[in-house]
Design a protein around this motif. Structure first.
Motif, mmCIF file in Angstrom:
data_model
loop_
_atom_site.group_PDB
_atom_site.id
_atom_site.type_symbol
_atom_site.label_atom_id
_atom_site.label_comp_id
_atom_site.label_asym_id
_atom_site.label_seq_id
_atom_site.Cartn_x
_atom_site.Cartn_y
_atom_site.Cartn_z
ATOM 1 N N GLN A 29 55.904 -26.283 1.353
ATOM 2 C CA GLN A 29 55.518 -25.906 2.715
ATOM 3 C C GLN A 29 54.970 -24.481 2.770
ATOM 4 O O GLN A 29 55.159 -23.774 3.760
ATOM 5 N N TYR A 32 52.923 -22.625 5.771
ATOM 6 C CA TYR A 32 53.532 -22.125 7.001
ATOM 7 C C TYR A 32 54.261 -20.795 6.791
ATOM 8 O O TYR A 32 54.802 -20.243 7.741
ATOM 9 N N ASN A 231 48.057 -33.288 6.458
ATOM 10 C CA ASN A 231 49.071 -33.353 7.507
ATOM 11 C C ASN A 231 48.475 -33.853 8.809
ATOM 12 O O ASN A 231 47.332 -33.536 9.141
ATOM 13 N N ALA A 255 58.107 -32.610 9.939
ATOM 14 C CA ALA A 255 58.487 -31.416 10.695
ATOM 15 C C ALA A 255 58.581 -31.748 12.169
ATOM 16 O O ALA A 255 57.841 -32.588 12.688
ATOM 17 N N ARG A 263 60.125 -24.359 14.319
ATOM 18 C CA ARG A 263 59.740 -25.431 13.402
ATOM 19 C C ARG A 263 60.877 -25.748 12.435
ATOM 20 O O ARG A 263 61.422 -24.846 11.796
ATOM 21 N N GLY A 265 61.312 -28.085 9.138
ATOM 22 C CA GLY A 265 60.532 -28.878 8.203
ATOM 23 C C GLY A 265 61.337 -29.305 6.992
ATOM 24 O O GLY A 265 62.210 -28.575 6.512
ATOM 25 N N TYR A 266 61.042 -30.513 6.512
ATOM 26 C CA TYR A 266 61.704 -31.049 5.317
ATOM 27 C C TYR A 266 60.663 -31.700 4.418
ATOM 28 O O TYR A 266 59.742 -32.374 4.905
ATOM 29 N N THR A 267 60.788 -31.491 3.105
ATOM 30 C CA THR A 267 59.923 -32.172 2.149
ATOM 31 C C THR A 267 60.757 -32.783 1.036
ATOM 32 O O THR A 267 61.799 -32.263 0.642
#
Length: 307
Positions: A29, A32, A231, A255, A263, A265-267
């Protein structure tokens, strides 16, 4: 007999080949929170941005990399941005902590096009706990620790629909993987890491925005690293994406954006290399808070910039 960490052989290989290139931790990520790789990014998002990131790589492997990052940056005067970051990185028996200060100056090329130039400076502290491991040849090493300075630089161009950046976050030699105290002088690195980033925004409908981006990381004597990201942002609240790192990994991203300024967010990364097999995976969580103090100066409002 003490446990042998598989990653120790990798650290010793780095030493034997005199390859002390700065291994800037990989993030999925990164788009960002590019402050960690490009100091010119300081102040680009909002009057004040606070970010936390945690990454566990190759879950289930002893000594696999674990990275935690705290950063903040903002706009402190007209055209001037500043930031602070702390990055802890643990790989096998080696642990390092980077503490950096970033300063940027933004030039308004036109009403909507901005160019920022940034400098990074700080210290890195490392601890190689070699006494807790042995090599396949049954050699024993003394644990060492130390510190070294760091400087970096970068440039960042952006508007409401596009961004592009160039940076070298570490200009000096980085001795974090050494197994002794020899040759620990401060000098320019022969293996600098060069980062090039770019991204665009396409409005497909009033509610759906498409955000492709890429990052290229070049370091001499290491394989070229290229990320491709795609995205989709829906209704300014939900973002889904996929990321492919060339010959390395495939990732999925999710996210949630609350009030346009918070925000989560997870990946999930799946390793595609021979090391990965079918079971290795990586998890990454990021939290970002943008605070608008109504002091935008020559910058774009963060609500009109989606990166």
């Amino acid at each position: 007999m003490k446990k042998i960490y598989p990653i120790l052989s990798f650290l010793l290989l780095l030493y034997s080949t005199n390859s002390f290139a700065q291994q800037t931790p990989h993030y999925t990520q990164y788009m960002y929170n590019m402050q960690v790789i490009n100091p010119a990014y300081a102040g680009a998002r909002a009057d004040l941005t606070i970010a936390l990131l945690g990454r566990s790589q190759w879950v289930g492997v002893d000594g696999a990399p674990k990275t935690n990052t705290f950063s903040l940056n903002g706009r402190i005067a007209e055209g001037v941005g500043a930031g602070f970051s702390v990055i802890t990185d643990k790989i096998g028996l080696s642990k390092s902590t980077d503490v950096n200060i970033d300063v940027s100056y933004t030039i308004a090329l036109s009403q909507n096009n901005l160019l920022a130039i940034g400098l990074k400076g700080g210290m890195s502290f490392y601890s190689n706990n070699l006494a807790d491991g042995i090599t396949p040849d049954q050699e024993l090493y003394e644990s060492i620790k130390g510190s070294y300075p760091n400087i970096g630089m970068g440039a960042y161009f952006y508007n409401q629909r596009f961004y592009a950046g160039l940076s070298i976050p570490y200009l000096l030699n980085t001795p974090k993987f050494r197994i002794d105290y020899d040759n620990n002088k401060v000098e320019l690195s022969d293996h600098m890491s060069y980062f090039a980033t770019a991204g665009m925004l396409f409005e497909l409908t009033d509610q759906i925005k498409f955000k492709p981006s890429t990052m290229i990381n070049y370091t001499s004597d290491l394989p070229l690293s290229i990320d491709f990201n795609a995205n989709i942002l829906y209704n300014e609240m939900i973002e889904l994406g996929v990321s492919y790192r060339y010959h390395d990994s495939l990732s999925g991203m999710l996210a949630i954006i609350l009030n346009k300024n918070f925000r989560i967010g997870y990946t999930y990364d799946h390793t595609l290399t021979d090391l990965g097999g079918s079971s290795l995976s990586t998890h990454e969580i990021m939290l970002i808070l943008d605070i608008d103090l109504k002091k935008n100066g020559p910058w774009l409002p963060h609500t009109s910039c989606y990166f």
